[in-house]
Design an enzyme around this catalytic site. Structure first.
Site, PDB file in Angstrom:
ATOM      1  N   TYR A 105      33.519 -19.193   0.999  1.00 14.71           N
ATOM      2  CA  TYR A 105      33.867 -17.855   0.875  1.00 14.71           C
ATOM      3  C   TYR A 105      35.151 -17.581   1.467  1.00 14.71           C
ATOM      4  O   TYR A 105      35.576 -18.292   2.454  1.00 14.71           O
ATOM      5  CB  TYR A 105      32.761 -17.160   1.742  1.00 14.71           C
ATOM      6  CG  TYR A 105      31.498 -16.832   0.687  1.00 14.71           C
ATOM      7  CD1 TYR A 105      31.437 -17.048  -0.767  1.00 14.71           C
ATOM      8  CD2 TYR A 105      30.297 -16.292   1.366  1.00 14.71           C
ATOM      9  CE1 TYR A 105      30.266 -16.745  -1.429  1.00 14.71           C
ATOM     10  CE2 TYR A 105      29.342 -15.732   0.556  1.00 14.71           C
ATOM     11  CZ  TYR A 105      29.243 -15.995  -1.006  1.00 14.71           C
ATOM     12  OH  TYR A 105      28.068 -16.039  -1.595  1.00 14.71           O
ATOM     13  N   HIS A 161      34.445 -22.035  -9.565  1.00 11.99           N
ATOM     14  CA  HIS A 161      33.417 -21.879  -8.666  1.00 11.99           C
ATOM     15  C   HIS A 161      31.983 -21.833  -9.222  1.00 11.99           C
ATOM     16  O   HIS A 161      31.051 -22.167  -8.962  1.00 11.99           O
ATOM     17  CB  HIS A 161      33.838 -20.483  -7.939  1.00 11.99           C
ATOM     18  CG  HIS A 161      32.655 -20.456  -6.786  1.00 11.99           C
ATOM     19  ND1 HIS A 161      33.024 -20.548  -5.529  1.00 11.99           N
ATOM     20  CD2 HIS A 161      31.772 -19.352  -6.802  1.00 11.99           C
ATOM     21  CE1 HIS A 161      32.001 -20.010  -4.659  1.00 11.99           C
ATOM     22  NE2 HIS A 161      31.018 -19.285  -5.653  1.00 11.99           N
ATOM     23  N   GLU A 162      31.854 -20.980 -10.197  1.00 15.82           N
ATOM     24  CA  GLU A 162      30.585 -20.370 -11.035  1.00 15.82           C
ATOM     25  C   GLU A 162      30.137 -21.854 -11.645  1.00 15.82           C
ATOM     26  O   GLU A 162      28.667 -22.327 -11.481  1.00 15.82           O
ATOM     27  CB  GLU A 162      30.553 -19.563 -11.896  1.00 15.82           C
ATOM     28  CG  GLU A 162      30.869 -18.107 -11.225  1.00 15.82           C
ATOM     29  CD  GLU A 162      30.144 -17.706  -9.874  1.00 15.82           C
ATOM     30  OE1 GLU A 162      29.240 -18.255  -9.594  1.00 15.82           O
ATOM     31  OE2 GLU A 162      30.943 -17.158  -9.044  1.00 15.82           O
ATOM     32  N   HIS A 182      28.639 -24.188  -8.891  1.00  8.15           N
ATOM     33  CA  HIS A 182      27.165 -24.100  -8.708  1.00  8.15           C
ATOM     34  C   HIS A 182      26.191 -24.664  -9.875  1.00  8.15           C
ATOM     35  O   HIS A 182      25.501 -25.459  -9.594  1.00  8.15           O
ATOM     36  CB  HIS A 182      26.986 -22.432  -8.872  1.00  8.15           C
ATOM     37  CG  HIS A 182      27.461 -21.639  -7.647  1.00  8.15           C
ATOM     38  ND1 HIS A 182      27.219 -22.185  -6.206  1.00  8.15           N
ATOM     39  CD2 HIS A 182      27.984 -20.531  -7.440  1.00  8.15           C
ATOM     40  CE1 HIS A 182      27.561 -21.431  -5.242  1.00  8.15           C
ATOM     41  NE2 HIS A 182      28.012 -20.463  -6.072  1.00  8.15           N
ATOM     42  N   HIS A 216      27.364 -23.030  -1.506  1.00 12.14           N
ATOM     43  CA  HIS A 216      28.642 -22.640  -0.843  1.00 12.14           C
ATOM     44  C   HIS A 216      29.021 -23.852   0.259  1.00 12.14           C
ATOM     45  O   HIS A 216      27.904 -24.215   0.881  1.00 12.14           O
ATOM     46  CB  HIS A 216      28.543 -21.181  -0.370  1.00 12.14           C
ATOM     47  CG  HIS A 216      28.574 -20.246  -1.630  1.00 12.14           C
ATOM     48  ND1 HIS A 216      27.617 -19.354  -1.696  1.00 12.14           N
ATOM     49  CD2 HIS A 216      29.156 -19.993  -2.736  1.00 12.14           C
ATOM     50  CE1 HIS A 216      27.776 -18.450  -2.810  1.00 12.14           C
ATOM     51  NE2 HIS A 216      28.724 -19.051  -3.244  1.00 12.14           N
TER      52      HIS A 216
HETATM   53 ZN   LIG Z   1      29.440 -18.699  -5.315  1.00 15.87          ZN
END
Ligand SMILES: [Zn+2]
Length: 399
Positions: free
Chosen positions: A158, A101-102, A105, A111
């Site tokens: 999320y 996930h990171e 980015h 997101h």
């Molecule tokens: Zn995030």
């Protein structure tokens, strides 16, 4: 006059400047002594390199690079910022999916719920969001325009309780409640996450068009095959994916209810087929999986929409109420994406099981699957028919 074309934006930062040149992200570890932590980071990187043309290389003299460190929590900036940039994988961020996930980015993704079209898919319960953290739910307008659909199963989405001020209440509610347990998974990057990254960085690798079906696309790691949405396989994603032996396959819905039981451990893919214009009624009467607010590892997933790319609704935990898939709430059947007589609508079920897993689906079917066979179609003849329809349909496009 045609209808105005709706512009979709995915969750990738639009600016090309934010992307990494040469599909390569140089990195370094701030702490090289913590072997467990480094394994975790390598796992997260491997998730992207297994599926995309992106490569992470230990930094030598590169000017722009990522430094992994153990900060307070898990965070990263979006895209390449120039110079040294940090990715914090602190305590509590264990899990290759969180690292992925990171890294998402850093690759250039916001997101998933930052997409401008997110209000079509989710409701935010503002009262339950911790004051001062609303910024985490902002919609962005500086995103790339593509046709890539919204994905509840994105590793960049999320979970239901993100930034909640009361763990008993959710902050993100999916408009279609059947997707409530699809959001927030951190087990792996989704098909659409991978497609996004390949779209941003690997689009120019395959020179030959394979005319992939069902949302598949040329696989930059093997241009002779399409990369297919989970559950589909074949060179052009024209058929169902191979399951663990002993489960899965194509099933034809019939006019009477049929029962499908499976206690198989593994990956099982079923495709339920009905004639064009008909729908499949599907009820889950029993299921037993590990409970989780986001179903990530062991679950039943149902794809009922025309678009097979999107992660379907997932169920884990115990048996779900009958109403979940009953007639009144059952969505409109997907349109057949090919023309002509005898088109088939597909419904795809996926189950990833563990020990003691037991599912019991009831599949109701529709009349006269294939009139031509007088209702005696066996699976292999149906397979052949589906293939021929797909071939016939791919050349013709509806106006
Ligand atoms: Zn995030």
């Amino acid at each position: 006059m045609g209808r105005p074309k709706r512009v979709k934006r995915n969750a990738a930062a639009d600016s090309v400047k934010l992307r990494w040149p040469n599909r390569t992200i140089p990195f370094e570890f701030k702490d090289t002594k913590d072997a467990k932590w480094i394994t975790l980071l390598r796992d997260g990187m491997a998730k992207w390199t297994r599926e995309t043309c992106l490569r992470f290389v230990p930094r030598t003299t590169q000017k722009d690079y990522v430094t992994f460190f153990r900060g307070g929590g898990c965070y990263s900036s979006v895209g390449r910022t120039g110079g040294k940039q940090y990715i914090s994988i602190g305590y509590g961020c264990e899990g290759g999916g969180i690292v992925a996930h990171e890294l998402g980015h850093a690759i250039g993704f916001w997101h998933e719920q930052s997409r401008p079209d997110r209000d079509e898919y989710i409701n935010l319960n503002n009262d339950n969001i911790i004051k001062g953290t609303y910024g985490n739910f902002e919609k962005r307008t500086d995103l790339e325009r593509t046709d890539i659909p919204y994905d509840f199963g994105s590793v960049m989405h999320y979970g239901p309780q993100a930034f909640t001020n009361n763990w008993n209440y959710v902050t993100i509610e999916t408009k279609d409640h059947r997707f409530q347990h699809t959001i927030g998974q951190r087990a792996d990057i989704s098909f659409i996450d991978v497609k996004h990254a390949n779209h941003l960085y690997c689009n120019d690798i395959c020179k030959m068009r394979l005319h992939c079906l069902n949302g598949g696309y040329e696989n930059p790691l093997d241009c002779s095959r399409c990369k297919c949405p989970p559950g589909l396989g074949g060179i052009r994603c024209e058929r169902i994916a191979t399951s663990t032996p002993g489960c899965g396959g194509d099933l034809i819905a019939t006019a009477t209810w049929s029962v499908l039981n499976s206690a198989r451990v593994g990956k099982c893919y079923w495709r339920l087929l009905a004639p064009y214009g008909q729908r499949v009624r599907f009820e889950i009467t029993d299921a037993d999986y590990k409970c989780d607010s986001s179903c990530a590892e062991n679950y039943l997933e149902i794809k009922h929409q025309r678009d097979m790319q999107q992660t379907g609704f997932r169920q884990c935990c115990n048996a779900v109420p009958d109403t979940l898939l009953s007639k009144p709430t059952f969505p409109k059947p997907p349109l057949a994406n090919w023309e002509g007589q005898g088109g088939l609508n597909g419904l795809l079920g996926q189950e990833t099981g563990i020990d003691n897993t037991f599912e019991n689906y009831v599949v109701k079917e529709l009349p006269n699957v294939l009139r031509s066979t007088g209702g005696r179609a066996d699976i292999s003849s149906l397979f052949t028919l589906v293939d021929s329809l797909l071939r016939a349909g791919s050349g013709k496009k509806k106006k």
